[in-house]
Motif scaffolding. Structure first.
Motif, PDB file in Angstrom:
ATOM      1  N   SER A 147     -35.924   0.951  44.001  1.00 35.62           N
ATOM      2  CA  SER A 147     -34.521   1.272  43.719  1.00 35.62           C
ATOM      3  C   SER A 147     -34.344   2.767  43.465  1.00 35.62           C
ATOM      4  N   THR A 148     -35.357   3.413  42.942  1.00 35.48           N
ATOM      5  CA  THR A 148     -35.282   4.855  42.685  1.00 35.48           C
ATOM      6  C   THR A 148     -35.071   5.618  43.992  1.00 35.48           C
ATOM      7  N   GLU A 149     -35.875   5.324  45.007  1.00 34.16           N
ATOM      8  CA  GLU A 149     -35.732   6.004  46.299  1.00 34.16           C
ATOM      9  C   GLU A 149     -34.442   5.578  47.009  1.00 34.16           C
ATOM     10  N   ALA A 150     -34.027   4.321  46.825  1.00 35.47           N
ATOM     11  CA  ALA A 150     -32.789   3.853  47.458  1.00 35.47           C
ATOM     12  C   ALA A 150     -31.590   4.676  47.011  1.00 35.47           C
ATOM     13  N   LEU A 151     -31.640   5.141  45.777  1.00 32.02           N
ATOM     14  CA  LEU A 151     -30.528   5.932  45.244  1.00 32.02           C
ATOM     15  C   LEU A 151     -30.566   7.386  45.709  1.00 32.02           C
ATOM     16  N   ALA A 152     -31.574   7.731  46.493  1.00 32.01           N
ATOM     17  CA  ALA A 152     -31.677   9.109  46.985  1.00 32.01           C
ATOM     18  C   ALA A 152     -31.840   9.147  48.508  1.00 32.01           C
ATOM     19  N   LEU A 153     -31.491   8.055  49.197  1.00 29.99           N
ATOM     20  CA  LEU A 153     -31.622   8.049  50.650  1.00 29.99           C
ATOM     21  C   LEU A 153     -30.754   9.145  51.264  1.00 29.99           C
ATOM     22  N   ARG A 154     -31.265   9.741  52.326  1.00 30.30           N
ATOM     23  CA  ARG A 154     -30.550  10.827  52.979  1.00 30.30           C
ATOM     24  C   ARG A 154     -29.676  10.324  54.136  1.00 30.30           C
ATOM     25  N   ASP A 155     -29.908   9.081  54.541  1.00 37.35           N
ATOM     26  CA  ASP A 155     -29.129   8.464  55.615  1.00 37.35           C
ATOM     27  C   ASP A 155     -28.764   7.044  55.200  1.00 37.35           C
ATOM     28  N   ILE A 156     -27.690   6.547  55.763  1.00 40.16           N
ATOM     29  CA  ILE A 156     -27.299   5.156  55.515  1.00 40.16           C
ATOM     30  C   ILE A 156     -28.099   4.299  56.487  1.00 40.16           C
ATOM     31  N   PRO A 157     -28.930   3.375  55.979  1.00 43.15           N
ATOM     32  CA  PRO A 157     -29.767   2.570  56.878  1.00 43.15           C
ATOM     33  C   PRO A 157     -28.930   1.581  57.695  1.00 43.15           C
ATOM     34  N   LYS A 158     -29.405   1.273  58.916  1.00 44.15           N
ATOM     35  CA  LYS A 158     -28.733   0.262  59.726  1.00 44.15           C
ATOM     36  C   LYS A 158     -28.933  -1.117  59.112  1.00 44.15           C
ATOM     37  N   HIS A 159     -30.150  -1.379  58.635  1.00 45.74           N
ATOM     38  CA  HIS A 159     -30.470  -2.669  58.024  1.00 45.74           C
ATOM     39  C   HIS A 159     -31.312  -2.411  56.779  1.00 45.74           C
ATOM     40  N   LEU A 160     -30.903  -3.002  55.684  1.00 46.85           N
ATOM     41  CA  LEU A 160     -31.610  -2.844  54.410  1.00 46.85           C
ATOM     42  C   LEU A 160     -31.984  -4.230  53.908  1.00 46.85           C
ATOM     43  N   MET A 161     -33.275  -4.445  53.654  1.00 45.09           N
ATOM     44  CA  MET A 161     -33.719  -5.704  53.090  1.00 45.09           C
ATOM     45  C   MET A 161     -34.054  -5.470  51.625  1.00 45.09           C
ATOM     46  N   VAL A 162     -33.404  -6.224  50.753  1.00 48.32           N
ATOM     47  CA  VAL A 162     -33.625  -6.125  49.314  1.00 48.32           C
ATOM     48  C   VAL A 162     -34.481  -7.316  48.910  1.00 48.32           C
ATOM     49  N   VAL A 163     -35.624  -7.037  48.315  1.00 51.62           N
ATOM     50  CA  VAL A 163     -36.496  -8.111  47.842  1.00 51.62           C
ATOM     51  C   VAL A 163     -36.220  -8.297  46.359  1.00 51.62           C
ATOM     52  N   GLY A 164     -35.679  -9.452  46.012  1.00 49.23           N
ATOM     53  CA  GLY A 164     -35.326  -9.760  44.638  1.00 49.23           C
ATOM     54  C   GLY A 164     -33.822  -9.817  44.470  1.00 49.23           C
ATOM     55  N   GLY A 165     -33.373 -10.781  43.709  1.00 53.68           N
ATOM     56  CA  GLY A 165     -31.942 -10.969  43.530  1.00 53.68           C
ATOM     57  C   GLY A 165     -31.439 -10.521  42.180  1.00 53.68           C
ATOM     58  N   GLY A 166     -32.093  -9.507  41.587  1.00 52.66           N
ATOM     59  CA  GLY A 166     -31.663  -8.988  40.293  1.00 52.66           C
ATOM     60  C   GLY A 166     -30.424  -8.113  40.428  1.00 52.66           C
TER      61      GLY A 166
END
Length: 163
Positions: A119-138
């Motif tokens: 989640s730390t790196e997700a909050l600093a992505l430089r591009d919007i991903p075409k597809h994002l898979m999130v593991v965990g439903g928190g």
């Protein structure tokens, strides 16, 4: 702070959405809302820094002593704090544990901070991903997924149990 960062991202999205929604009215000349994710991320970092500064100010104003280091609870009234330079022992009536959060990883899967991120790196992505898979439903994962879905990503959430 992670929750604050995610909420800030959601608010940034709402500003974009609101602006594009108003474009249905001919007197409001918005053609298309574009996302500058780098500026969006900078705004999140600015919000976090403002909150950190505010907390520091409140601690000083209210004469709260902040200890930084590795704490060991010795008994119900004693904490030993090992700092960089010294070790201190504190006696107290009440203990509040506020250790922050650290992203969890999965067995046999390395978080390489490029393709497999926390989640730390997700909050600093430089591009919007075409597809994002999130593991965990928190909460954090679902909110991050929600932000990127609103920004146009296809989002898949994988969890052990029903949400």
């Amino acid at each position: 702070m992670l929750r604050i960062q995610v909420v800030s991202l959601l608010r940034n999205w709402w500003s974009i959405y609101s602006e594009s929604w108003w474009s249905i009215f001919p007197f409001f000349p918005v053609k298309e809302a574009n996302v500058d994710i780098l500026k969006m991320n900078q705004r999140v970092q600015d919000v976090v820094q403002e909150i950190i500064n505010g907390v520091d100010y409140l601690m000083k104003k209210n004469k709260v002593t902040v200890y930084e280091g590795h704490g060991i609870i010795k008994d119900k009234n004693t904490i030993e704090i090992k700092g960089e330079d010294k070790t201190e022992t504190i006696e107290t009536d009440k203990i509040i544990i506020a250790t922050g959060s650290k992203p969890a990883s999965l067995p046999n899967i390395e978080i390489d901070k490029k393709r497999i991120i926390s989640s730390t790196e997700a909050l600093a992505l430089r591009d919007i991903p075409k597809h994002l898979m999130v593991v965990g439903g928190g909460v954090i994962g679902v909110e991050i997924g929600s932000v990127f879905a609103r920004l146009g990503s296809k989002v898949s959430i994988v969890t052990r149990s029903a949400l």
